[in-house]
Motif scaffolding. Structure first.
Motif, mmCIF file in Angstrom:
data_model
loop_
_atom_site.group_PDB
_atom_site.id
_atom_site.type_symbol
_atom_site.label_atom_id
_atom_site.label_comp_id
_atom_site.label_asym_id
_atom_site.label_seq_id
_atom_site.Cartn_x
_atom_site.Cartn_y
_atom_site.Cartn_z
ATOM 1 N N GLU A 56 79.765 -22.951 -12.743
ATOM 2 C CA GLU A 56 79.707 -21.796 -12.606
ATOM 3 C C GLU A 56 78.085 -21.715 -11.825
ATOM 4 O OE1 GLU A 56 80.352 -18.653 -11.959
ATOM 5 O OE2 GLU A 56 82.154 -19.555 -12.538
ATOM 6 N N ARG A 59 78.188 -22.983 -8.506
ATOM 7 C CA ARG A 59 77.974 -21.764 -7.554
ATOM 8 C C ARG A 59 76.912 -21.368 -7.323
ATOM 9 N NH1 ARG A 59 83.922 -20.070 -6.547
ATOM 10 N NH2 ARG A 59 85.137 -20.067 -8.096
ATOM 11 N N SER A 65 78.910 -17.871 -1.267
ATOM 12 C CA SER A 65 80.182 -18.496 -1.693
ATOM 13 C C SER A 65 80.788 -19.516 -0.317
ATOM 14 C CB SER A 65 81.235 -17.228 -2.173
ATOM 15 O OG SER A 65 81.115 -16.590 -1.143
ATOM 16 N N GLN A 67 83.139 -19.462 0.384
ATOM 17 C CA GLN A 67 83.837 -18.165 1.296
ATOM 18 C C GLN A 67 82.488 -17.803 2.715
ATOM 19 O OE1 GLN A 67 87.018 -15.547 0.173
ATOM 20 N NE2 GLN A 67 87.269 -14.635 1.572
ATOM 21 N N GLN A 68 81.662 -17.495 1.619
ATOM 22 C CA GLN A 68 80.946 -17.250 3.485
ATOM 23 C C GLN A 68 80.418 -17.791 3.628
ATOM 24 O OE1 GLN A 68 78.216 -15.396 -0.243
ATOM 25 N NE2 GLN A 68 77.754 -13.436 1.268
#
Lengths: 132, 499, 154, 758
Positions: A56, A59, A65, A67-68
């Protein structure tokens, strides 16, 4: 892991490794290195951070993220190919400008895209496996 | 002009990237995805028109001239394939809007679907062998993900089978490329074609076998097809439909390209081999179909059998043979994919894929019955649907080439095809239902019917107005037969220079 | 030296393929990794090997002044390594997932499982565990324990 | 003409809608429409009788020589008239017969499509177009036969009809394509002129067999006859239509049509003659064991078809004349008989001659129609059937075997005629399943008109003679004049034969109960014919297919991969051996000590991976391989590659370990597989050999030289590898990162469901 040394060390290491990765990325056009290798180093830095502070936290430090990051990297790489539209040449044709003795061009931008994408990919895999 | 060649790859890639980065809301994803496939379809039309008008189009990526940079090349075959990808991509995207649930959308169905389209188009349009490998991998990894998306047990089981076999074949392909590169020092297909002519034919033909096997796995020919029936029935039908329409066609396309452009040193050996493979593929595929009782598996095995017909066209190595192959590819993409979509509807309306559990849909769902009928009988090669012309042309080509045994096999297979299509028809539509009909699914199923109806209309159109399609296929075939045209289009003034 | 590397490629391919034909899926992946290493070396060798300088052009020059290693196969292999990495990781995770859901890493056992329900996206359609045959059911025991049970039996 | 065909199709596709408006009147409307079509075709009669041929042509697929060309000559006209005229009565009859059926609209859709296809078939002048209509008739009759598709028997019969005629159709397609290749055209009218060229081609025999396979299956000739009686599963209007003027006559039409081009040879004679004679004999015998009215009639149809085939085999002017007259007679009486039989079935609920009797009062018109029609069937004067039979005897007299077959079969037909005409109507009223009411007009109009026509034509043969029956000339391919008479002026051989037939028939009728019992007793033992073969085929096909698929496909992934690899090794090895591809390998052994060390390390790692018993050992061995490959890259001056390999290898090891801790320990494989080892080592050896030969060829460095030269001036970079990756071959890299992205997404989505569950 609650080792203070590791945590402090990791913070420092994160900064250093990120710096190294950017260095590898930028010199890649002339010396061994490049977006892929740079991206792997940067991803290793975040992964290390993740081991020290948990997924966490990693992140959070990452801001975007994975993905981004992947999407952004891909978009940057593709967009670098579209600059060729300005000179009416075909896709991915290199466009170069000289800024203060520094050659900057779209292939470098492409490599930057690769860099972001690789970070995203590696982190996405590792995060998924760690949290699974 | 050169951008027109990039668009079929770039449109889905950009779509995928955007969906990757910002695609959180599924409704928005769906609409964006739909719009993108529409653009892809329009690009395909534009490309085909342009190629039909101006001949082979070539674009040099990064403006590095051939054979040094990577060439994108669109001859008629490529352009037709890209258009079919557009048509199928569009139709299946509409179907997927309803078929793919929010869960799979959340897991990333849409971006991966577009990557798949990009990979397929990339494979069709690249003029570089290593680049072909890259696009193969793009479409492979996205097919892996689509196949296993959602990860239910059947999918995982089929997925393992599919993934592992395809990884093996990818490495085989890569090996073949490496060896060919060692032999010629080049990767551009036109350049390869030019240089291979001057090399020892024996060595080249041996390398050709490596390509035959590597592409044969993708095309699912005998005895390399095992991955197909193990996996095609597991994912949602929208996914299977795009696989059935395009994936194995990429393999067929690659075989056609390789064995018309690169490896024509000893057709007496290589193309004879292809003929045997074609016959065995046709036959084992249709036998497999006859043995199954699950609609999806019947259709999967049929795909194999039909690929045999396409390879038969290639193996005959004549203008008419190629025309037949092109006709078959187009026809089969449309019809087989639609039949998988119909299978999805049968499951929704009838509650099962298993023939013994179905029944009575003729009375309950006449529209579905009509759609299935058109598509199934087109597949079985009944006139005057598109499948009839495909079959007619291939058989005539076989007769003209005096490959009588091959024609005999294809005729027997034709009969067995009729048998297995009527098997579905009789069990699903005519046979009275054993149990109470399932409760109607919530919401309208019209979005699922629409793309099927559209595609059925296309097969009818090809059937009734075959002439323009034939003329197009004929030109495509003549380009395939005349590989010098391809070489000179790509290499231009280099053609005179010594390799 | 090319001969030696090519022989090494042969060894890697042979070992890789042998592993791919074993029952355990993990061994398949090991074989795959060996095979791709072999193929990468093959591509390198196909561009002819040299012990000369790396393919870098010295500062201040416009063209190489001495013989350089062939750059193209390097670029190809680099691409192949990266692609191979992505595919291998995916395959590995797939096998992990298959093990977690189906309870085996044995390729033969996996292939012989009878499929339960179809591949709808609604996994709720799976038969409930009471009706399902053994191997379709979710493994009740945690996977690691399961493997121990199996080990002790053998 | 084409417009007419299209109009019928249009009628077909609108029927489900129009019938909702018109209701049951629609049947009469369709009847009138069909009669209108008859009148239209009849208007060509004078011109065609004088030898004119009406043609039409539209381009369709001209590149393949396939055009919508139609022509109307005597033969086409005869068929077109029969199809539309009989069709009209069938339409009307069907309205009455299927009254109250909810799906009547769909029924008309298929029936009209069938009619249109038949018309198209007999009018086409292009082989391929004709084939298309041919297949359409097969397809539509599949739906007609299975009209009551909720019964399994209906579905099976339909499938049988489709598969038998479909297989013939496929053979015929191949035959047509061959014929087209030989003659250089698909135009049927052009074939006649090429007859000599065609018949002297060395492909003539296979082509003829293929084409005739189509005709014989369609016309249910021995040994393909078994589907026709089963097709009785269709509603009676369909049977009436299929058996009289259409479907089964399509094969006869085809033989007649192609007679001028393909006929005359000995192959033609023997193929058709034997098929026809065997059909006549077997159907004649089998007819005697039936009690179902429709089955009785079905076998009589087979006899008629066999007669026609024999006549076409003989092919003389007399035979063709007989064939055409007989065909006309048969179409009229068979439609009438079937419709009348259907009326009985419709009104009584049974069509077993043992169950029904004494109906003459309840169904007087039907009784009369059946009496008239069966006189034609029996070949008794004064019916057209009599004339046809006389002509047939006259023509067959040259072939004793055919003649005997014909006489015997006709005697059996006499029995059938008596059974059909007398049994249901005379005698005591038996208990019928349903109370008998008088039939409506729609049910007896067709039978009585058609049966009477046979009488009128026989009494006034001038009516036919006037038209010169131009079909005969069309089949012969040359002008032909003839006259018809009901009674010959003297006792000709044919007349004697007729008398013999009648005596034989009456005798047979007297002993029929015994024959019937005998046939039914021995028939299970005789069940070895083609029908049995079909049954075996249908039963065992799925089983055989399953076994074959299992054999080929195996069950396990390992087996699949093994087969694929073995195939690859064998094929590659065979090819290499065939071309002697490994003839001169090149060896270059110069190796430093540290290079040798790296190579050996790598090989050792690979072998260790194979031998590893535990996960940990395997991963360790694998990373030895990975890192020594990286060392190789350093040795051969590839720093970028080495760094990448190092990093990827590290990452891969981390991920493998992350995954592996969740997986069970490696089990020992049962045993060392010698076969697998052979395959694996074989593959390695072949690739090695191939590479050694490849390296012996000079390398073409053009690409690399270009990259070296252009890297700085064009790519503004000194690291050539990187310039290739981001510039020269940037699109490869684009694809590569896409693969990575999707792989990551796949990993995430595979692992996510588990996360959500927990």
């Amino acid at each position: 892991m609650n080792s203070v040394i590791l945590k402090t060390g990791t913070r420092l290491l994160l900064a250093l490794l990120l710096l190294l990765s950017v260095f590898l990325l930028l010199r890649g056009h002339n010396m061994p290195g490049g977006g892929f290798i740079g991206g792997l180093v940067a991803a290793a830095a975040f992964a290390l951070y993740g081991i020290a502070f948990g997924v966490e936290a990693a992140r959070y430090v990452l801001r975007l993220s994975p993905q981004q990051l992947i999407g952004t990297g891909l978009i940057i790489a593709i967009i670098s190919g579209f600059f060729a539209l300005f000179s009416n040449t075909s896709f991915l044709t290199g466009q170069w400008i000289t800024l203060a003795n520094l050659k900057l061009g779209t292939p470098l931008l492409f490599d930057v895209g690769v860099y972001f994408l690789v970070i995203g990919v590696v982190l996405m895999m590792i995060f998924a496996l760690e949290s699974a | 002009m050169s951008w027109l060649l990039v668009l079929p790859i770039i449109i889905p890639l950009v779509t995928a990237a955007v969906l990757f980065a910002f695609g959180k809301r599924t409704e928005w994803q769906k609409n964006f995805s739909f719009a993108s496939t529409l653009f892809l379809l329009l690009t395909g039309i534009l490309l085909l028109v342009q190629v039909a008008k101006d001949g082979i189009l070539v674009a040099q990526m990064g403006s590095w001239r051939a054979p040094f940079g990577i060439s994108l090349v669109a001859d008629l075959l490529s352009a037709i394939m890209v258009l079919i990808t557009g048509v199928m991509g569009f139709a299946i995207a509409i179907y997927a809007r309803k078929d793919i649930g929010p869960r799979l959308e959340h897991l990333g169905f849409h971006p991966v679907y577009h990557v798949l389209l990009a990979g397929i188009n990339g494979a069709f349009i690249t003029g570089d062998l290593f680049n072909l490998y890259v696009w193969f991998e793009v479409l492979l990894i996205s097919s892996f993900v689509l196949l296993t998306l959602g990860g239910n047990k059947a999918q995982l089981k089929g997925g393992v089978h599919y993934v592992l076999i395809n990884l093996f074949s990818s490495l085989l392909f890569l090996t073949a490329i490496g060896i060919l590169y060692g032999l010629t020092g080049t990767l551009n297909m036109a350049d390869l074609a030019r240089q291979l002519a001057g090399l020892p034919a024996g060595l080249v033909t041996t390398v050709a076998i490596l390509f035959l096997i590597a592409f044969g796995v993708k095309a699912a020919v005998f005895p390399l097809f095992f991955w197909l029936p193990s996996s095609y029935h597991t994912p949602p039908m929208a996914t299977t439909a795009i696989f059935a329409a395009m994936l194995s066609k990429v393999g067929v396309y690659a075989l056609v390209r390789a064995f018309t452009l690169l490896f024509t040193q000893d057709p007496g050996y290589t193309h004879n081999l292809l003929a045997w493979i074609a016959a065995l593929t046709m036959f084992t595929g249709v036998l497999g179909a006859a043995a199954q009782t699950d609609i999806r598996k019947i259709l999967s095995f049929h795909s194999i059998s039909q690929i045999g017909y396409m390879i038969m066209g290639l193996a005959l190595f004549s203008s008419l043979g190629f025309i037949g192959a092109v006709f078959y590819i187009v026809h089969h993409s449309i019809v087989k994919a639609s039949l998988f979509l119909v299978a999805g509807l049968i499951k929704r309306e009838g509650g099962s894929f298993e023939l013994s559990e179905l029944g009575g849909l003729y009375k309950r769902k006449p529209l579905l019955a009509v759609l299935f009928l058109i598509l199934a009988f087109s597949l079985a090669g009944f006139p005057p649907l598109s499948g009839f012309w495909a079959k007619l042309i291939v058989i005539r080509a076989g007769l003209e080439a005096e490959a009588y045994w091959l024609v005999a096999v294809s005729l027997v297979v034709g009969l067995l095809t009729i048998y297995s299509m009527t098997k579905i028809w009789q069990a699903v539509f005519w046979k009275p239902a054993e149990s109470e009909p399932v409760k109607p699914v919530a919401g309208s199923l019209r979005p699922l019917y629409m793309p099927i109806a559209g595609l059925a209309l296309v097969t009818l159109m090809i059937g009734f107005f075959a002439q323009p399609f034939y003329v197009l296929a004929e030109s495509a075939a003549s380009q395939l037969l005349n590989s010098q045209l391809y070489i000179s289009s790509v290499l231009g003034d280099l053609i005179g220079a010594k390799p | 030296m090319e001969t030696a590397i090519i022989l090494l490629v042969g060894v890697l391919i042979s070992c890789g393929l042998y592993l791919m034909l074993e029952r355990n899926l993990l061994r398949f992946i090991f074989g795959l990794i060996l095979l791709s290493n072999g193929v990468n070396l093959l591509i390198m060798t196909a561009g002819r090997l040299t012990r000369a300088a790396p393919s870098l052009i010295p500062e201040g020059e416009y063209a190489p002044v001495a013989e350089l290693a062939n750059a193209l196969p390097q670029a190809l292999v680099l691409t192949a390594i990266v692609i191979g990495f992505g595919l291998t990781v995916f395959a590995l995770v797939l096998i992990l997932r298959a093990y977690e859901r189906l309870g085996t890493t044995d390729g033969d056992e996996l292939s012989q499982m009878i499929e339960g329900e179809d591949g709808d996206d609604t996994s709720s359609k799976f038969p409930s565990s009471q009706q399902a045959p053994d191997y379709i059911r979710e493994p009740k025991i945690n996977p690691p324990v399961l493997s121990q049970v199996r080990e002790s039996k053998l | 003409m084409f417009l007419g065909v299209l109009l019928v199709f249009l009628l077909a596709f609108t029927s489900p809608f129009v019938i909702r408006i018109l209701g049951i009147r629609y049947a009469w409307f369709l009847g009138l429409a069909a009669f209108g079509l008859t009148v239209y075709f009849a208007s060509f009669l004078p011109a065609v009788s004088n030898g004119a041929i009406v043609t039409e042509q539209f381009a369709w697929l001209p590149s393949l020589g396939i055009n919508l060309s139609f022509h109307l000559d005597g033969l086409s006209l005869l068929f077109a008239l029969l199809i539309s005229f009989v069709g009209g009565f069938i339409m009307i009859y069907a309205g009455g017969y299927l009254k109250g059926d909810q799906t009547l609209g769909q029924f008309y859709l298929i029936l009209l499509s069938f009619m249109a296809a038949m018309l198209g078939l007999v009018l086409s002048d292009n082989l391929i177009v004709m084939f298309i209509f041919w297949e359409l008739t097969s397809l539509t009759s599949y739906f007609l036969v299975a009209y009551k598709h909720s019964y399994e028997s209906s579905r099976n019969s339909a499938l049988q009809a489709l598969l038998v005629t479909g297989s013939g159709g496929l053979a015929m397609l191949a035959g047509f394509l061959l014929l087209g290749n030989i003659a250089g055209s698909y135009q049927i009218s052009a074939l006649v002129a090429q007859a000599e060229l065609i018949q002297s081609s060395n492909l003539f025999a296979p082509m003829l067999i293929l084409v005739l396979l189509g005709a014989l299956t369609k016309s249910a000739q021995f040994p393909f006859h078994f589907w026709l009686p089963n097709a009785m599963a269709a509603p009676t209007p369909v049977s009436a239509y299929l058996h009289s003027a259409t479907m089964v006559k399509a094969g006869i039409y085809l033989m007649a049509r192609l007679n001028p081009a393909l006929g005359g040879g000995s192959l033609w004679f023997w193929l058709l003659g034997i098929a026809g004679a065997l059909t006549v004999l077997s159907a004649g015998i089998l007819a005697l064991k039936q009690t179902d009215l429709k089955k009785l009639l079905a076998y009589s149809t087979l006899v008629a078809l066999g007669m026609l085939t024999m006549l076409l085999a003989v092919g003389t002017s007399a035979a063709v004349k007989a064939a055409m007259v007989f065909l006309l007679a048969h179409s009229l009486y068979k439609a009438a008989l079937f419709m009348a039989a259907g009326t009985i079935d419709h009104q009584t609920g049974s069509r077993d001659i043992r169950e029904i009797a004494g109906l003459r009062k309840a169904l007087p018109v039907t009784a009369l129609a059946i009496l008239l029609a069966s006189m034609s069937l029996a070949g008794l004067p004064p019916k057209l059937g009599f004339i046809g039979k006389e002509l047939a005897y006259e023509a067959l007299i040259v072939q004793p075997f055919f003649l005997v077959a014909a006489v015997l079969a006709n005697a059996a037909m006499l029995v059938v005629a008596v059974l059909v005409a007398i049994r249901p109507f005379w005698g005591r009223t038996l208990k019928a399943p349903r109370a008998v009411k008088g039939a409506p007009l729609s049910l007896y109009l067709g039978p009585i008109v058609l049966a009477s026509l046979g009488l009128i034509f026989a009494i006034f043969p001038d009516l036919i003679e006037l038209s010169k029956l131009p079909a005969v000339a069309a089949v012969l391919g040359k002008p032909y004049e003839f006259s018809l008479y009901l009674f010959p002026s003297s006792f000709t051989a044919a007349l004697w034969l007729s008398i013999i037939t009648v005596i034989l028939g009456l005798g047979l009728y007297l002993i029929w109960p015994r024959v019937f019992a005998l046939l039914n007793r021995i028939s299970p033992q005789l069940d070895i014919g083609p029908a049995k073969a079909y049954a075996l085929f249908i039963t065992y096909l799925p089983k055989a297919a399953k076994a074959a698929t299992k054999l080929i496909q195996g069950e396990t992934l390992r087996r699949n991969l093994g087969v694929m690899m073995a195939f690859s090794v064998l094929l590659l090895g065979f090819t290499a051996f065939r071309y002697n591809a490994f003839a001169n390998p090149q060896f270059s052994w110069s190796l430093n000590a540290y290079e040798l060390f790296v190579v050996l390390l790598c090989a050792a790692g690979a072998v260790a991976t194979v031998l590893a018993r535990t996960k940990l050992m395997a991963v360790t061995a694998l990373s030895v391989v990975g890192f020594s490959v990286a060392l190789c890259f350093i040795l051969f001056a590839a720093p970028d590659l080495a760094i990448t390999q190092f990093m990827v290898e590290t990452l891969l090891v981390i991920i493998v370990v992350l995954v592996m801790i969740r997986l069970p320990e490696l089990r020992r494989e049962r045993s060392f597989s010698f076969l697998n080892a052979v395959i694996a080592v074989g593959a390695g050896a072949l690739i090695t050999g191939l590479m050694l030969s490849v390296l012996n060829n000079p390398f073409n460095p053009a690409l690399t030289q270009f990259f070296e030269a252009e890297s700085v001036p064009g790519g503004f970079g000194r690291n050539i590898v990187n310039v290739i990756l981001v510039d020269f071959r940037a699109i490869d890299t684009l694809g590569e990162i896409v693969v990575l992205a999707v792989a990551a997404l796949g990993v995430m989505s595979l692992l996510r469901p588990k996360k959500e569950k927990s």
